[in-house]
Every structure is written in structure tokens, then in C-alpha cells.
Write a protein that holds these residues in place. Structure first.
Motif, PDB file in Angstrom:
ATOM      1  N   VAL A 131       0.843  -1.203   0.000  1.00 58.42           N
ATOM      2  CA  VAL A 131       0.000   0.000   0.000  1.00 58.42           C
ATOM      3  C   VAL A 131       0.875   1.249   0.000  1.00 58.42           C
ATOM      4  CG1 VAL A 131      -1.648   1.365   1.336  1.00 58.42           C
ATOM      5  CG2 VAL A 131      -1.974  -1.104   1.099  1.00 58.42           C
ATOM      6  N   LEU A 132       1.893   1.254   0.867  1.00 65.30           N
ATOM      7  CA  LEU A 132       2.804   2.398   0.933  1.00 65.30           C
ATOM      8  C   LEU A 132       3.507   2.609  -0.402  1.00 65.30           C
ATOM      9  CD1 LEU A 132       4.333   4.608   2.488  1.00 65.30           C
ATOM     10  CD2 LEU A 132       5.970   2.844   3.210  1.00 65.30           C
ATOM     11  N   GLY A 133       4.025   1.516  -0.972  1.00 62.50           N
ATOM     12  CA  GLY A 133       4.716   1.626  -2.254  1.00 62.50           C
ATOM     13  C   GLY A 133       3.790   2.062  -3.366  1.00 62.50           C
ATOM     14  N   ALA A 134       2.572   1.506  -3.360  1.00 58.18           N
ATOM     15  CA  ALA A 134       1.605   1.853  -4.398  1.00 58.18           C
ATOM     16  C   ALA A 134       1.194   3.315  -4.305  1.00 58.18           C
ATOM     17  CB  ALA A 134       0.375   0.954  -4.289  1.00 58.18           C
ATOM     18  N   VAL A 135       0.991   3.791  -3.075  1.00 56.07           N
ATOM     19  CA  VAL A 135       0.627   5.199  -2.887  1.00 56.07           C
ATOM     20  C   VAL A 135       1.778   6.095  -3.335  1.00 56.07           C
ATOM     21  CG1 VAL A 135       0.118   6.990  -1.179  1.00 56.07           C
ATOM     22  CG2 VAL A 135      -1.012   4.766  -1.027  1.00 56.07           C
ATOM     23  N   GLY A 136       3.001   5.729  -2.922  1.00 55.16           N
ATOM     24  CA  GLY A 136       4.168   6.514  -3.309  1.00 55.16           C
ATOM     25  C   GLY A 136       4.351   6.573  -4.810  1.00 55.16           C
ATOM     26  N   GLN A 137       4.259   5.410  -5.460  1.00 56.71           N
ATOM     27  CA  GLN A 137       4.421   5.369  -6.910  1.00 56.71           C
ATOM     28  C   GLN A 137       3.261   6.056  -7.615  1.00 56.71           C
ATOM     29  OE1 GLN A 137       6.902   4.707  -8.660  1.00 56.71           O
ATOM     30  NE2 GLN A 137       8.174   3.135  -7.734  1.00 56.71           N
ATOM     31  N   SER A 138       2.064   5.962  -7.032  1.00 59.36           N
ATOM     32  CA  SER A 138       0.906   6.631  -7.636  1.00 59.36           C
ATOM     33  C   SER A 138       1.082   8.147  -7.593  1.00 59.36           C
ATOM     34  CB  SER A 138      -0.379   6.233  -6.899  1.00 59.36           C
ATOM     35  OG  SER A 138      -0.644   4.858  -7.056  1.00 59.36           O
ATOM     36  N   VAL A 139       1.533   8.634  -6.438  1.00 54.16           N
ATOM     37  CA  VAL A 139       1.787  10.072  -6.309  1.00 54.16           C
ATOM     38  C   VAL A 139       2.894  10.483  -7.274  1.00 54.16           C
ATOM     39  CG1 VAL A 139       2.653  11.882  -4.769  1.00 54.16           C
ATOM     40  CG2 VAL A 139       1.015  10.199  -3.915  1.00 54.16           C
ATOM     41  N   PHE A 140       3.950   9.662  -7.311  1.00 50.65           N
ATOM     42  CA  PHE A 140       5.084   9.946  -8.188  1.00 50.65           C
ATOM     43  C   PHE A 140       4.647   9.927  -9.646  1.00 50.65           C
ATOM     44  CE2 PHE A 140       9.691   9.213  -9.292  1.00 50.65           C
ATOM     45  CZ  PHE A 140      10.166  10.307  -8.587  1.00 50.65           C
ATOM     46  N   LEU A 141       3.764   8.986  -9.971  1.00 48.64           N
ATOM     47  CA  LEU A 141       3.275   8.863 -11.338  1.00 48.64           C
ATOM     48  C   LEU A 141       2.341  10.010 -11.700  1.00 48.64           C
ATOM     49  CD1 LEU A 141       3.151   7.167 -13.915  1.00 48.64           C
ATOM     50  CD2 LEU A 141       1.288   5.867 -12.876  1.00 48.64           C
ATOM     51  N   LEU A 142       1.583  10.472 -10.723  1.00 55.21           N
ATOM     52  CA  LEU A 142       0.646  11.569 -10.973  1.00 55.21           C
ATOM     53  C   LEU A 142       1.362  12.823 -11.460  1.00 55.21           C
ATOM     54  CD1 LEU A 142      -1.947  11.326  -8.055  1.00 55.21           C
ATOM     55  CD2 LEU A 142      -2.382  11.052 -10.506  1.00 55.21           C
ATOM     56  N   ARG A 143       2.640  12.968 -11.085  1.00 59.44           N
ATOM     57  CA  ARG A 143       3.383  14.142 -11.543  1.00 59.44           C
ATOM     58  C   ARG A 143       3.464  14.158 -13.061  1.00 59.44           C
ATOM     59  NH1 ARG A 143       9.830  13.048 -10.927  1.00 59.44           N
ATOM     60  NH2 ARG A 143       9.865  11.000 -11.882  1.00 59.44           N
ATOM     61  N   PHE A 144       3.634  12.969 -13.662  1.00 60.17           N
ATOM     62  CA  PHE A 144       3.729  12.910 -15.110  1.00 60.17           C
ATOM     63  C   PHE A 144       2.356  12.975 -15.771  1.00 60.17           C
ATOM     64  CE2 PHE A 144       8.060  11.114 -14.443  1.00 60.17           C
ATOM     65  CZ  PHE A 144       8.738  12.056 -15.201  1.00 60.17           C
ATOM     66  N   VAL A 145       1.352  12.459 -15.092  1.00 63.57           N
ATOM     67  CA  VAL A 145      -0.011  12.601 -15.614  1.00 63.57           C
ATOM     68  C   VAL A 145      -0.383  14.081 -15.613  1.00 63.57           C
ATOM     69  CG1 VAL A 145      -2.433  12.051 -15.234  1.00 63.57           C
ATOM     70  CG2 VAL A 145      -0.687  10.300 -14.836  1.00 63.57           C
ATOM     71  N   TYR A 146      -0.077  14.735 -14.496  1.00 65.35           N
ATOM     72  CA  TYR A 146      -0.327  16.176 -14.381  1.00 65.35           C
ATOM     73  C   TYR A 146       0.475  16.938 -15.433  1.00 65.35           C
ATOM     74  CZ  TYR A 146       0.116  20.908 -12.433  1.00 65.35           C
ATOM     75  OH  TYR A 146       0.136  22.270 -12.262  1.00 65.35           O
ATOM     76  N   GLN A 147       1.758  16.588 -15.561  1.00 66.63           N
ATOM     77  CA  GLN A 147       2.624  17.256 -16.540  1.00 66.63           C
ATOM     78  C   GLN A 147       2.144  17.009 -17.962  1.00 66.63           C
ATOM     79  OE1 GLN A 147       4.969  15.464 -18.695  1.00 66.63           O
ATOM     80  NE2 GLN A 147       5.676  17.366 -19.631  1.00 66.63           N
ATOM     81  N   TRP A 148       1.688  15.794 -18.214  1.00 64.64           N
ATOM     82  CA  TRP A 148       1.202  15.423 -19.548  1.00 64.64           C
ATOM     83  C   TRP A 148      -0.033  16.251 -19.907  1.00 64.64           C
ATOM     84  CZ3 TRP A 148      -2.202  10.556 -20.421  1.00 64.64           C
ATOM     85  CH2 TRP A 148      -2.531  10.450 -21.767  1.00 64.64           C
ATOM     86  N   LEU A 149      -1.014  16.309 -19.000  1.00 66.49           N
ATOM     87  CA  LEU A 149      -2.238  17.071 -19.260  1.00 66.49           C
ATOM     88  C   LEU A 149      -1.930  18.562 -19.394  1.00 66.49           C
ATOM     89  CD1 LEU A 149      -4.670  15.271 -16.778  1.00 66.49           C
ATOM     90  CD2 LEU A 149      -4.518  14.972 -19.255  1.00 66.49           C
ATOM     91  N   TYR A 150      -1.029  19.047 -18.548  1.00 63.09           N
ATOM     92  CA  TYR A 150      -0.634  20.461 -18.596  1.00 63.09           C
ATOM     93  C   TYR A 150       0.029  20.772 -19.938  1.00 63.09           C
ATOM     94  CZ  TYR A 150       1.302  24.900 -16.857  1.00 63.09           C
ATOM     95  OH  TYR A 150       1.615  26.225 -16.671  1.00 63.09           O
ATOM     96  N   SER A 151       0.902  19.855 -20.372  1.00 65.17           N
ATOM     97  CA  SER A 151       1.603  20.048 -21.643  1.00 65.17           C
ATOM     98  C   SER A 151       0.655  19.959 -22.829  1.00 65.17           C
ATOM     99  CB  SER A 151       2.721  19.003 -21.788  1.00 65.17           C
ATOM    100  OG  SER A 151       3.699  19.166 -20.783  1.00 65.17           O
ATOM    101  N   GLU A 152      -0.318  19.053 -22.734  1.00 67.84           N
ATOM    102  CA  GLU A 152      -1.296  18.923 -23.821  1.00 67.84           C
ATOM    103  C   GLU A 152      -2.076  20.226 -23.983  1.00 67.84           C
ATOM    104  OE1 GLU A 152      -1.698  16.655 -25.987  1.00 67.84           O
ATOM    105  OE2 GLU A 152      -0.728  14.860 -25.201  1.00 67.84           O
ATOM    106  N   ARG A 153      -2.432  20.857 -22.868  1.00 63.26           N
ATOM    107  CA  ARG A 153      -3.153  22.130 -22.934  1.00 63.26           C
ATOM    108  C   ARG A 153      -2.285  23.234 -23.519  1.00 63.26           C
ATOM    109  NH1 ARG A 153      -5.069  20.737 -17.672  1.00 63.26           N
ATOM    110  NH2 ARG A 153      -3.613  22.234 -16.747  1.00 63.26           N
ATOM    111  N   LYS A 154      -0.993  23.188 -23.171  1.00 62.36           N
ATOM    112  CA  LYS A 154      -0.060  24.202 -23.667  1.00 62.36           C
ATOM    113  C   LYS A 154       0.389  23.917 -25.098  1.00 62.36           C
ATOM    114  CE  LYS A 154       0.566  26.900 -20.020  1.00 62.36           C
ATOM    115  NZ  LYS A 154       0.420  28.374 -20.034  1.00 62.36           N
ATOM    116  N   GLY A 155       0.276  22.644 -25.504  1.00 63.14           N
ATOM    117  CA  GLY A 155       0.726  22.271 -26.838  1.00 63.14           C
ATOM    118  C   GLY A 155       2.227  22.119 -26.937  1.00 63.14           C
ATOM    119  N   GLU A 156       2.896  22.028 -25.788  1.00 61.15           N
ATOM    120  CA  GLU A 156       4.343  21.840 -25.747  1.00 61.15           C
ATOM    121  C   GLU A 156       4.712  21.142 -24.441  1.00 61.15           C
ATOM    122  OE1 GLU A 156       6.533  25.477 -25.412  1.00 61.15           O
ATOM    123  OE2 GLU A 156       4.978  26.455 -24.227  1.00 61.15           O
ATOM    124  N   SER A 157       5.908  20.554 -24.408  1.00 58.03           N
ATOM    125  CA  SER A 157       6.341  19.846 -23.210  1.00 58.03           C
ATOM    126  C   SER A 157       6.833  20.841 -22.163  1.00 58.03           C
ATOM    127  CB  SER A 157       7.460  18.855 -23.557  1.00 58.03           C
ATOM    128  OG  SER A 157       7.857  18.136 -22.419  1.00 58.03           O
TER     129      SER A 157
END
Length: 218
Positions: A131-157
Motif C-alpha cells: 500500500v505504501l509503495g503503491a501510494v508513493g508510486q501513484s503520487v510519483f506517477l501523478l506528476r507525469f499525468v499532471y505534466q502530460w495534461l498540462y503540456s497537452e493544454r499548452k501544446g508543448e512539453s
């Protein structure tokens, strides 16, 4: 003959060395510019490192590492596409980037005496640790999901401030998981990353403050 554990450790340490090199690259360029920069090479190194960590996750029979790296791998490719550099890479590399992980995961599902999906599913990792590892990796992974969606809106990385804040939080959780699992690979990689994430937050806050003070009144 090298044991599976030794091979896994070697692959994992090499992957983390590459991960750290991308952070150093990004850090040095950002320090020179006095603002956060993300060179294209950052994503190329990330892609190669992530593929190696997929292999490490399979050899360690660690669903937390494996799941997170598979998703991250796809996000790294997407960032290269947004930057317009994906098609500039050799076709052999691009085809291999799609085919190699599919073949590796297929091999993992079929199974061998050294590693298999069945062994991973029956891996006696305590539930609380998972659970701890999954939560940690999920939070860590969310950074790229957030970055991906943010970049898609901006049209650039782009790597916004929120990316580094989430990275710091996820890294601390993964450090705790690494200590419980006695995972030197995760421990070394995230210990170094935590320092850089904190430094990038400072740089971005400083940059935002400078922009706010120099903004011309309308």
C-alpha cells in the motif's frame, strides 16, 4: 554464473544512474539559466532508464515498480512527440521502443524459472508495504499525468511547479518503501532526486516572484 538478484541489482543501479544523470543535466542547465529548464535529452534518457526499470521490476517481482514504469514509459514517449523530436529519432529506435517492452512483458507473462507474472502475484510482500509503495508510486506517477495534461493544454512539453511539488512528495514516500524493502536501487535514486526536486521548487518560486515584481501594470 550470476544470480537473478545480482543481474537485477546491476540493471537497477544502471537505470538509476541514468535517471540521476538526466536530473543532473536538468539541474545544471537550470542553475545556469537561473530558472527551470528541461532539455530534450532529459526525456530520451528517461525513456531508456524506464525500460531498464521495467526489467528490474520484473526481476524483483515488484508490482509497484513494474506498474509505475510501464505508465511512465508511455508518458516519456508522448513528451518526445510533443517536443517534435520523436520522429527525428532513427526508425529502428522508435520501432524498438514499442516492440521491446511488449516482448519483455510477454516473456514475463509466459514465465521462466527466474521470473514470471505468477511468481510476482504470489510474492509475499506485506500488504502494508504494498500500500505504501503503491501510494508513493501513484503520487510519483501523478506528476507525469499532471505534466502530460498540462503540456497537452499548452501544446508543448512543460514541467510546471506542481510537477516538482508532487515529485518531492512521491519521492519521500518511495524512500520509505525502499527502506522497508531493503531496495538499494530505489533508495539511491530517490535520495538524490529528493534534493533536486526541492531545489527546482526553490528556483521556480524565485522565478515566479521575479516575474511578479517585474510585471508591467496594465
Amino acid at each position: 554464473m550470476l544470480s537473478t538478484e545480482t543481474v537485477a541489482l546491476g540493471i537497477g543501479l544502471l537505470a538509476q544512474l541514468l535517471f540521476s544523470s538526466r536530473i543532473v543535466l536538468q539541474w545544471v542547465q537550470s542553475e545556469r539559466a537561473k530558472r527551470v529548464l528541461v532539455p530534450t535529452l532529459f526525456w530520451k534518457i528517461s525513456l531508456i532508464s524506464s525500460l531498464m526499470m521495467i526489467g528490474y521490476g520484473m526481476l524483483r517481482h515488484d508490482p509497484v515498480i513494474l506498474g509505475a514504469q510501464i505508465i511512465s514509459y508511455g508518458i516519456y514517449i508522448r513528451n518526445l512527440q510533443l517536443l517534435g523530436d520523436w520522429r527525428k529519432l532513427p526508425q529502428v529506435f522508435r520501432v524498438g521502443a514499442y516492440v521491446v517492452p511488449v516482448l519483455a512483458l510477454s516473456w514475463f507473462v509466459v514465465g521462466t524459472p527466474h521470473f514470471s507474472l505468477w511468481t510476482m502475484l504470489n510474492n509475499p510482500i506485506p500488504g502494508g508495504w504494498l500500500v505504501l509503495g503503491a501510494v508513493g508510486q501513484s503520487v510519483f506517477l501523478l506528476r507525469f499525468v499532471y505534466q502530460w495534461l498540462y503540456s497537452e493544454r499548452k501544446g508543448e512539453s512543460v514541467l510546471p511547479l506542481g510537477f516538482w511539488v508532487v515529485s518531492l512528495a512521491g519521492s519521500v514516500l518511495i524512500l520509505a518503501y525502499a527502506l522497508l524493502r531493503n531496495d538499494a536501487v530505489l533508495l539511491l535514486g530517490n535520495a538524490f532526486g529528493t534534493v533536486v526536486y526541492a531545489r527546482n521548487i526553490v528556483l521556480m518560486r524565485r522565478e515566479q516572484q521575479m516575474l511578479a515584481t517585474t510585471k508591467v501594470p496594465q
